[in-house]
Motif scaffolding. Structure first.
Motif, PDB file in Angstrom:
ATOM      1  N   UNK A   1       0.970  -1.239  -0.013  1.00 25.34           N
ATOM      2  CA  UNK A   1       0.002  -0.070  -0.047  1.00 25.34           C
ATOM      3  C   UNK A   1       0.939   1.086  -0.108  1.00 25.34           C
ATOM      4  N   UNK A   2       2.039   0.969   0.524  1.00 24.01           N
ATOM      5  CA  UNK A   2       2.826   2.398   0.773  1.00 24.01           C
ATOM      6  C   UNK A   2       3.466   2.491  -0.577  1.00 24.01           C
ATOM      7  N   UNK A   3       3.881   1.679  -1.287  1.00 26.02           N
ATOM      8  CA  UNK A   3       4.469   1.835  -2.675  1.00 26.02           C
ATOM      9  C   UNK A   3       3.355   2.338  -3.561  1.00 26.02           C
ATOM     10  N   UNK A   4       2.239   1.936  -3.612  1.00 22.93           N
ATOM     11  CA  UNK A   4       1.133   2.348  -4.155  1.00 22.93           C
ATOM     12  C   UNK A   4       0.726   3.856  -4.080  1.00 22.93           C
ATOM     13  N   UNK A   5       0.771   4.159  -2.834  1.00 21.97           N
ATOM     14  CA  UNK A   5       0.596   5.711  -2.349  1.00 21.97           C
ATOM     15  C   UNK A   5       1.673   6.572  -3.048  1.00 21.97           C
ATOM     16  N   UNK A   6       3.043   5.906  -2.808  1.00 22.90           N
ATOM     17  CA  UNK A   6       3.838   7.072  -3.432  1.00 22.90           C
ATOM     18  C   UNK A   6       3.838   7.018  -4.872  1.00 22.90           C
ATOM     19  N   UNK A   7       3.519   6.091  -5.529  1.00 22.44           N
ATOM     20  CA  UNK A   7       3.469   6.152  -6.933  1.00 22.44           C
ATOM     21  C   UNK A   7       2.188   6.927  -7.338  1.00 22.44           C
ATOM     22  N   UNK A   8       1.361   6.842  -6.732  1.00 22.69           N
ATOM     23  CA  UNK A   8       0.146   7.723  -7.169  1.00 22.69           C
ATOM     24  C   UNK A   8       0.423   8.993  -6.789  1.00 22.69           C
ATOM     25  N   UNK A   9       1.080   9.489  -5.733  1.00 25.83           N
ATOM     26  CA  UNK A   9       1.718  10.925  -5.666  1.00 25.83           C
ATOM     27  C   UNK A   9       2.494  11.341  -6.812  1.00 25.83           C
TER      28      UNK A   9
ATOM     29  N   UNK B   1       2.445  10.053  -9.889  1.00 24.23           N
ATOM     30  CA  UNK B   1       1.913  10.441 -11.199  1.00 24.23           C
ATOM     31  C   UNK B   1       1.232  11.639 -10.951  1.00 24.23           C
ATOM     32  N   UNK B   2       0.527  11.930  -9.545  1.00 25.09           N
ATOM     33  CA  UNK B   2      -0.214  13.406  -9.672  1.00 25.09           C
ATOM     34  C   UNK B   2       0.826  14.607  -9.984  1.00 25.09           C
ATOM     35  N   UNK B   3       1.931  14.278  -9.279  1.00 26.45           N
ATOM     36  CA  UNK B   3       2.990  15.185  -9.864  1.00 26.45           C
ATOM     37  C   UNK B   3       3.167  15.535 -11.208  1.00 26.45           C
ATOM     38  N   UNK B   4       3.221  14.433 -11.879  1.00 29.53           N
ATOM     39  CA  UNK B   4       3.332  14.408 -13.382  1.00 29.53           C
ATOM     40  C   UNK B   4       2.103  15.280 -13.901  1.00 29.53           C
ATOM     41  N   UNK B   5       0.996  15.010 -13.490  1.00 27.28           N
ATOM     42  CA  UNK B   5      -0.087  15.529 -13.956  1.00 27.28           C
ATOM     43  C   UNK B   5      -0.102  17.098 -13.704  1.00 27.28           C
ATOM     44  N   UNK B   6       0.243  17.279 -12.426  1.00 25.61           N
ATOM     45  CA  UNK B   6       0.394  18.705 -11.894  1.00 25.61           C
ATOM     46  C   UNK B   6       1.338  19.526 -12.771  1.00 25.61           C
ATOM     47  N   UNK B   7       2.294  19.135 -12.995  1.00 30.83           N
ATOM     48  CA  UNK B   7       3.387  19.528 -13.791  1.00 30.83           C
ATOM     49  C   UNK B   7       3.032  19.910 -15.141  1.00 30.83           C
ATOM     50  N   UNK B   8       1.965  19.100 -15.929  1.00 30.56           N
ATOM     51  CA  UNK B   8       1.457  19.345 -17.219  1.00 30.56           C
ATOM     52  C   UNK B   8       0.331  20.580 -17.157  1.00 30.56           C
TER      53      UNK B   8
ATOM     54  N   UNK C   1      11.228   6.661 -15.463  1.00 29.79           N
ATOM     55  CA  UNK C   1      10.480   5.473 -15.651  1.00 29.79           C
ATOM     56  C   UNK C   1       8.953   5.795 -15.061  1.00 29.79           C
ATOM     57  N   UNK C   2       9.285   6.307 -13.563  1.00 29.02           N
ATOM     58  CA  UNK C   2       7.715   6.263 -12.750  1.00 29.02           C
ATOM     59  C   UNK C   2       6.838   7.678 -13.370  1.00 29.02           C
ATOM     60  N   UNK C   3       7.721   8.837 -13.188  1.00 27.69           N
ATOM     61  CA  UNK C   3       7.211   9.910 -13.704  1.00 27.69           C
ATOM     62  C   UNK C   3       6.944  10.231 -15.124  1.00 27.69           C
ATOM     63  N   UNK C   4       8.014  10.402 -16.108  1.00 32.48           N
ATOM     64  CA  UNK C   4       8.121  10.811 -17.365  1.00 32.48           C
ATOM     65  C   UNK C   4       7.648   9.536 -18.286  1.00 32.48           C
ATOM     66  N   UNK C   5       7.804   8.114 -17.868  1.00 34.79           N
ATOM     67  CA  UNK C   5       7.294   7.164 -18.556  1.00 34.79           C
ATOM     68  C   UNK C   5       8.110   6.948 -19.978  1.00 34.79           C
TER      69      UNK C   5
ATOM     70  N   UNK D   1       5.085  15.756   3.260  1.00 35.92           N
ATOM     71  CA  UNK D   1       3.617  15.492   3.408  1.00 35.92           C
ATOM     72  C   UNK D   1       3.165  13.822   3.033  1.00 35.92           C
ATOM     73  N   UNK D   2       3.842  13.070   2.981  1.00 34.35           N
ATOM     74  CA  UNK D   2       3.481  11.666   2.900  1.00 34.35           C
ATOM     75  C   UNK D   2       3.919  10.898   3.981  1.00 34.35           C
ATOM     76  N   UNK D   3       2.935  10.115   4.475  1.00 32.44           N
ATOM     77  CA  UNK D   3       3.019   9.547   5.740  1.00 32.44           C
ATOM     78  C   UNK D   3       3.014   8.055   5.414  1.00 32.44           C
ATOM     79  N   UNK D   4       4.297   7.317   5.464  1.00 31.90           N
ATOM     80  CA  UNK D   4       4.308   6.069   5.000  1.00 31.90           C
ATOM     81  C   UNK D   4       4.600   5.119   6.350  1.00 31.90           C
TER      82      UNK D   4
END
Length: 123
Positions: A3-11, A13-20, A81-85, A120-123
């Motif tokens: 779950x921790x890994x998923x949460x971080x990956x989602x963050x 992905x959100x970062x990449x979208x925010x940047x766009x 890999x994770x952000x820019x794919x 802001x991320x609590x793991x």
């Protein structure tokens, strides 16, 4: 841990979208203030500017956490890999000369390294 890994990956992905989104926002023409008062306590230009500042702050926090990671392989995995794919998993494995299982381990370690620096991320 999964779950921790998923949460971080989602963050990230959100970062990449925010940047766009922020890039698109910056390409829009500047708001003009015509001196006409609006009936609300905030006008649209003010709200967009506040949103822009908030997005910029969120991006800076993520970028600071990414830049705090010392391991260049972890930075490569997170950014390319994770952000820019830019690469597939197999391409990254070939580039790093590692097996898929070793890559998955490294990716999870990179995500946890990022989380350690992100406030802001609590793991």
């Amino acid at each position: 841990m999964r779950q921790d890994v998923k949460k971080i990956r989602n963050l990230l992905k959100k970062y990449a979208k925010l940047k766009r989104d922020l890039t698109v926002f910056n390409q829009v023409s500047s708001p003009s203030f015509d001196g006409v008062s609006s009936h609300s306590s905030r006008n649209g230009a003010e709200s967009r500017l506040i949103n822009h500042v908030d997005l910029s702050y969120q991006l800076k926090e993520v970028e600071d956490a990414l830049n705090a990671i010392d391991d260049p392989q972890y930075q490569f995995i997170l950014h390319d890999y994770v952000i820019e794919k830019h690469f597939t998993r197999n391409e990254v494995c070939n580039q790093l000369s590692v097996s898929v299982s070793k890559f998955n381990y490294m990716k999870n370690e990179a995500l946890h390294a990022f989380a350690k620096f992100y406030s802001d991320l609590t793991v």
